[in-house]
Motif scaffolding. Structure first.
Motif, PDB file in Angstrom:
ATOM      1  N   ASP A 179       0.822  -1.207   0.000  1.00 46.82           N
ATOM      2  CA  ASP A 179       0.000   0.000   0.000  1.00 46.82           C
ATOM      3  C   ASP A 179       0.862   1.265   0.000  1.00 46.82           C
ATOM      4  O   ASP A 179       0.626   2.200  -0.778  1.00 46.82           O
ATOM      5  N   LEU A 180       1.854   1.315   0.886  1.00 47.13           N
ATOM      6  CA  LEU A 180       2.715   2.489   0.958  1.00 47.13           C
ATOM      7  C   LEU A 180       3.598   2.594  -0.287  1.00 47.13           C
ATOM      8  O   LEU A 180       3.862   3.692  -0.793  1.00 47.13           O
ATOM      9  N   GLU A 181       4.049   1.467  -0.805  1.00 49.50           N
ATOM     10  CA  GLU A 181       4.882   1.474  -2.010  1.00 49.50           C
ATOM     11  C   GLU A 181       4.105   2.028  -3.205  1.00 49.50           C
ATOM     12  O   GLU A 181       4.630   2.841  -3.972  1.00 49.50           O
ATOM     13  N   LEU A 182       2.846   1.603  -3.364  1.00 57.28           N
ATOM     14  CA  LEU A 182       2.027   2.101  -4.469  1.00 57.28           C
ATOM     15  C   LEU A 182       1.737   3.594  -4.314  1.00 57.28           C
ATOM     16  O   LEU A 182       1.741   4.349  -5.288  1.00 57.28           O
ATOM     17  N   TRP A 183       1.469   4.014  -3.075  1.00 57.34           N
ATOM     18  CA  TRP A 183       1.221   5.445  -2.833  1.00 57.34           C
ATOM     19  C   TRP A 183       2.454   6.265  -3.182  1.00 57.34           C
ATOM     20  O   TRP A 183       2.361   7.302  -3.851  1.00 57.34           O
ATOM     21  N   ALA A 184       3.630   5.811  -2.732  1.00 59.34           N
ATOM     22  CA  ALA A 184       4.863   6.541  -3.007  1.00 59.34           C
ATOM     23  C   ALA A 184       5.145   6.604  -4.497  1.00 59.34           C
ATOM     24  O   ALA A 184       5.553   7.650  -5.035  1.00 59.34           O
ATOM     25  N   TYR A 185       4.914   5.505  -5.213  1.00 58.55           N
ATOM     26  CA  TYR A 185       5.150   5.483  -6.660  1.00 58.55           C
ATOM     27  C   TYR A 185       4.211   6.449  -7.377  1.00 58.55           C
ATOM     28  O   TYR A 185       4.623   7.202  -8.269  1.00 58.55           O
ATOM     29  N   ALA A 186       2.941   6.466  -6.955  1.00 57.76           N
ATOM     30  CA  ALA A 186       1.955   7.336  -7.607  1.00 57.76           C
ATOM     31  C   ALA A 186       2.232   8.807  -7.347  1.00 57.76           C
ATOM     32  O   ALA A 186       1.938   9.666  -8.197  1.00 57.76           O
ATOM     33  N   LYS A 187       2.785   9.134  -6.191  1.00 60.14           N
ATOM     34  CA  LYS A 187       3.019  10.536  -5.827  1.00 60.14           C
ATOM     35  C   LYS A 187       4.453  10.995  -6.091  1.00 60.14           C
ATOM     36  O   LYS A 187       4.793  12.145  -5.800  1.00 60.14           O
TER      37      LYS A 187
END
Length: 267
Positions: A179-187
Motif C-alpha cells: 500500500d505504501l509502495e504504491l502510494w509513493a510510486y503514484a506521488k
C-alpha cells in the motif's frame, strides 16, 4: 560618640585590617525574585527545558540577563535535568549516500511511538517530521495501525503541505508494504529505508520522538483516544509555532516550513 566599652567603626576597621568602605558597602544588585519566578514558571510548563533553552525564551520575551545569572538561579531552584548516561559511547556513522535536505519537503522522516491510556489499553502514534525545518506535519494516535492508515494520514497532511521528495522510514511492516509502495510510486515519493538495527539512519525522527515522549507522553494522562488526540494536537501546535529550536537558529519550525507563517506569542 561611642559608649563605654565600645569602639568606633573607624578605629576598629584598621585593627582588623578591614576596609571601612567594605563595611559600609550596600549591594546594588536588582531584586532577582521576578526573574526567579519567571524561570520557575517556564520550567513548570516546559519540564524538559535546560537553562540554555530558558535563556533563549527569556531573551525572546525581552529579558536582558546574562546567561550565567540564569544558570545560577536555575541551579539554586533545583531545576537541573537528570538525564540517563548513554550506555553506548561509539560515534555514530551516518549513511554516506544521503544528501542533506536543502528546503522544506525535501525529506520527511516517519516512525511509531507506543503509549497507553489510563485504562491500560495500548495506543500507537505515527510521528512525522520535516528534517530541514523540523516542522512536524502530524502526530496521529490510533489503537492499531495498518499500511492503509499510514497512507490515509499522509494524504491528509500532504493535501495541506505538499508531498515530500523523500521519506525516511524503518523496516516496520506498515512501511514495508504494498500500500505504501504504491502510494509513493503514484506521488513521486522516494522511500528511504533504514538499515536493520541502525536507528542512527533515521536520527531526526528519533530525536523528535524523544522530545515528544518527554514533553507530552510522560506529562499527561490519556483517558480516551480522543483525549490523547486533543492533548497531542495541543503539544504539536506548541512545538511547531512556539518552540524556539536551536538547530534552526532559535526560530519556531513554522517559520522555515512556511516563511509567511506567524508564530504565536510566547506563553
Amino acid at each position: 560618640m561611642c559608649g563605654e566599652g565600645q569602639v568606633s567603626i573607624r578605629r576598629a576597621c584598621p585593627v582588623l585590617e578591614f576596609d571601612t568602605s567594605s563595611y559600609h558597602y550596600k549591594s546594588c544588585r536588582p531584586d532577582q525574585a521576578p526573574l526567579a519566578a519567571r524561570i520557575k514558571a517556564i520550567c513548570e510548563t516546559r519540564v524538559r527545558y535546560g537553562y540554555r533553552r530558558v535563556d533563549v525564551l527569556l531573551r525572546h520575551e525581552g529579558w536582558h540577563v546574562n546567561q550565567k545569572r540564569i544558570r545560577r538561579i536555575y541551579n539554586e531552584l533545583g531545576l537541573q535535568l537528570r538525564n540517563k548516561t548513554p550506555k553506548r559511547r561509539v560515534k555514530a556513522k551516518l549513511r554516506e549516500d544521503r544528501a542533506p535536505a536543502m528546503r522544506p519537503n525535501d525529506v520527511w522522516a516517519m516512525d511509531f511511538v507506543h503509549d497507553q491510556l489510563a485504562t491500560g489499553r495500548k495506543i500507537r502514534v505515527l510521528t512525522v517530521v520535516d528534517t530541514f525545518s523540523r516542522f512536524s506535519p502530524a502526530v496521529d494516535p490510533r489503537f492499531s495501525y495498518r499500511a492503509a492508515d499510514v497512507v490515509a494520514t499522509l494524504e491528509r497532511v500532504c493535501a495541506k503541505l505538499g508531498y515530500p521528495k523523500t521519506t525516511r522510514v524503518d523496516q516496520g511492516s506498515e512501511f514495508v508494504s504494498r500500500d505504501l509502495e504504491l502510494w509513493a510510486y503514484a506521488k513521486g515519493v522516494t522511500l528511504d529505508f533504514s538499515r536493520p538495527g541502525k536507528p542512527t539512519d533515521n536520527a531526526f525522527i528519533e530525536a523528535f520522538n524523544g522530545r515528544f515522549r518527554s514533553e507530552c507522553l510522560n506529562t499527561h494522562w490519556f483517558l480516551t483516544l480522543a483525549d490523547a488526540a486533543e492533548k497531542m494536537e495541543a503539544w504539536l501546535r506548541y512545538y511547531n509555532e512556539d518552540l524556539l529550536h536551536g538547530a534552526i537558529g532559535n526560530k519556531p519550525p513554522i517559520l522555515l516550513q512556511n516563511p509567511g507563517g506567524t508564530p504565536s506569542p510566547p506563553p
